[in-house]
Write an enzyme that holds these catalytic residues in place. Structure first.
Site, PDB file in Angstrom:
ATOM      1  N   GLY A  11       1.036  -1.082   0.072  1.00 12.10           N
ATOM      2  CA  GLY A  11      -0.154  -0.428  -0.260  1.00 12.10           C
ATOM      3  C   GLY A  11       0.442   1.220   0.041  1.00 12.10           C
ATOM      4  CB  SER A  12       4.520   2.186  -0.456  1.00 13.91           C
ATOM      5  OG  SER A  12       4.249   1.908  -2.112  1.00 13.91           O
ATOM      6  CG  ASN A  13       0.961   3.363  -5.127  1.00  7.80           C
ATOM      7  OD1 ASN A  13       1.569   4.444  -6.171  1.00  7.80           O
ATOM      8  ND2 ASN A  13       1.147   2.554  -5.807  1.00  7.80           N
ATOM      9  CE  LYS A  90      -8.145 -12.864  -4.079  1.00  6.23           C
ATOM     10  NZ  LYS A  90      -8.163 -14.362  -4.125  1.00  6.23           N
ATOM     11  CG  ASN A 106      -4.719  -1.216 -12.183  1.00  5.55           C
ATOM     12  OD1 ASN A 106      -4.728  -1.307 -11.290  1.00  5.55           O
ATOM     13  ND2 ASN A 106      -4.612  -1.097 -12.981  1.00  5.55           N
ATOM     14  CG  HIS A 108       0.775  -1.848 -15.626  1.00  6.77           C
ATOM     15  ND1 HIS A 108       0.182  -2.971 -14.825  1.00  6.77           N
ATOM     16  CD2 HIS A 108       1.422  -1.136 -16.094  1.00  6.77           C
ATOM     17  CE1 HIS A 108       1.106  -3.743 -16.113  1.00  6.77           C
ATOM     18  NE2 HIS A 108       2.051  -3.367 -16.338  1.00  6.77           N
ATOM     19  CG  ASP A 149      -2.588  -4.661 -17.616  1.00  3.95           C
ATOM     20  OD1 ASP A 149      -3.347  -3.801 -16.218  1.00  3.95           O
ATOM     21  OD2 ASP A 149      -1.760  -5.340 -17.310  1.00  3.95           O
ATOM     22  CD  GLU A 178       3.958   2.203  -9.544  1.00  8.68           C
ATOM     23  OE1 GLU A 178       2.792   1.784  -9.208  1.00  8.68           O
ATOM     24  OE2 GLU A 178       4.522   1.932  -9.341  1.00  8.68           O
TER      25      GLU A 178
HETATM   26  C1  GRF Z   1       2.517  -0.839  -8.163  1.00 10.23           C
HETATM   27  O1  GRF Z   1       3.678  -1.193  -8.681  1.00 10.23           O
HETATM   28  C2  GRF Z   1       1.424  -0.633  -9.041  1.00 10.23           C
HETATM   29  O2  GRF Z   1       1.546   0.060 -10.465  1.00 10.23           O
HETATM   30  C3  GRF Z   1       0.716  -1.713  -8.688  1.00 10.23           C
HETATM   31  O3  GRF Z   1       1.603  -2.529  -7.824  1.00 10.23           O
HETATM   32  C4  GRF Z   1       2.478  -2.425  -7.267  1.00 10.23           C
HETATM   33  C5  GRF Z   1       1.565  -1.660  -5.665  1.00 10.23           C
HETATM   34  O4  GRF Z   1       2.207  -0.933  -4.881  1.00 10.23           O
HETATM   35  N1  GRF Z   1      -0.086  -2.309  -9.936  1.00 10.23           N
HETATM   36  P1  GRF Z   1       2.273  -1.151  -3.276  1.00 10.23           P
HETATM   37  O5  GRF Z   1       0.925  -1.929  -3.035  1.00 10.23           O
HETATM   38  O6  GRF Z   1       1.396   0.804  -3.615  1.00 10.23           O
HETATM   39  O7  GRF Z   1       3.364  -0.525  -2.766  1.00 10.23           O
END
Ligand code: GRF
Length: 207
Positions: A11-13, A90, A106, A108, A149, A178
């Site tokens: 969940g770093s994003n 999922k 999403n 990617h 995608d 990201e």
């Molecule tokens: C990221 O690289 C995103 O592009 C992909 O899954 C990864 C999730 O990373 N869909 P995080 O859990 O947000 O660290």
């Protein structure tokens, strides 16, 4: 704008989005974290930020339909207007994709359509990038349709790939990109400087 973030892992994003919301750069309501693994780090991040969580896995339900209906009811209860997939592993039920048409995005970790599609997730993407010898990679944020995608692209940003890079070094560089990208797209959707209608994207995202 009421947002649900769907995540499965670290969940770093998600954290990067929380941080931008906290700093005031992103004025949205992070109303819900949805995840299929309650032990994953993303749940801890939600709790620390006092964001409600919903732990739901298709395996808890008798049928895909009852899973989809329960999920839809929960999203409707929280008045969710946008679903942000951030490392959600999922498949989404088709009923959700229909109900939230043009309202699911999403991220990617490559420049789609390159290095996307079946099997292209996690380090598989960066291994393939390394193998191919391309000199750039990057981030794609796209709307979600039934075909993974392949939804319309909202935003892309590139990073260099150096010959000496390991796949892990490429992954780390892409991840930094990201974190600086997703909130911009969410902000542009909230501010309506970009919109998705019937799969067509209008407007653009400011860097
Ligand atoms: C990221 O690289 C995103 O592009 C992909 O899954 C990864 C999730 O990373 N869909 P995080 O859990 O947000 O660290």
């Amino acid at each position: 704008m009421n947002i649900a973030v769907f995540a499965s892992g670290s969940g770093s994003n998600f954290q990067a989005i929380i941080d931008r919301q906290k700093s005031g750069d992103l004025q949205v309501n992070l109303a819900l974290l949805v995840g299929n693994n309650s032990k994953a780090q993303c749940f801890g991040r939600a709790r620390s930020a006092e964001i409600p969580t919903l732990h739901m896995s298709p395996s808890h339900f008798e049928s895909e339909l009852s899973y989809a209906n329960t999920l839809l009811a929960k999203l409707s209860e929280s008045k969710i207007e946008l679903i942000v997939l951030a490392g959600y592993m999922k498949m989404l039920p088709p009923q959700l994709i229909t109900a939230y048409k043009d309202k699911i995005i999403n991220i990617h970790p490559s420049l789609l359509p390159l290095f996307g599609g079946h099997g292209m997730y996690g380090m598989n993407v960066h291994n393939a990038v390394k193998e191919s010898g391309v000199k750039i990679s990057g981030v794609t944020i796209h709307a979600v349709t039934e075909i993974y995608d392949e939804g319309p692209i909202l935003y892309q940003a590139s990073v260099p790939v150096y010959e000496s890079d390991s796949p892990k070094e490429i992954a780390d560089r892409v991840l930094v990109c990201e974190h600086d990208s997703y909130w911009r797209v969410i902000k542009a959707l909230a501010d309506k400087t970009i919109s998705i209608k019937n799969g067509t994207v209008r407007g653009s995202v400011r860097k």
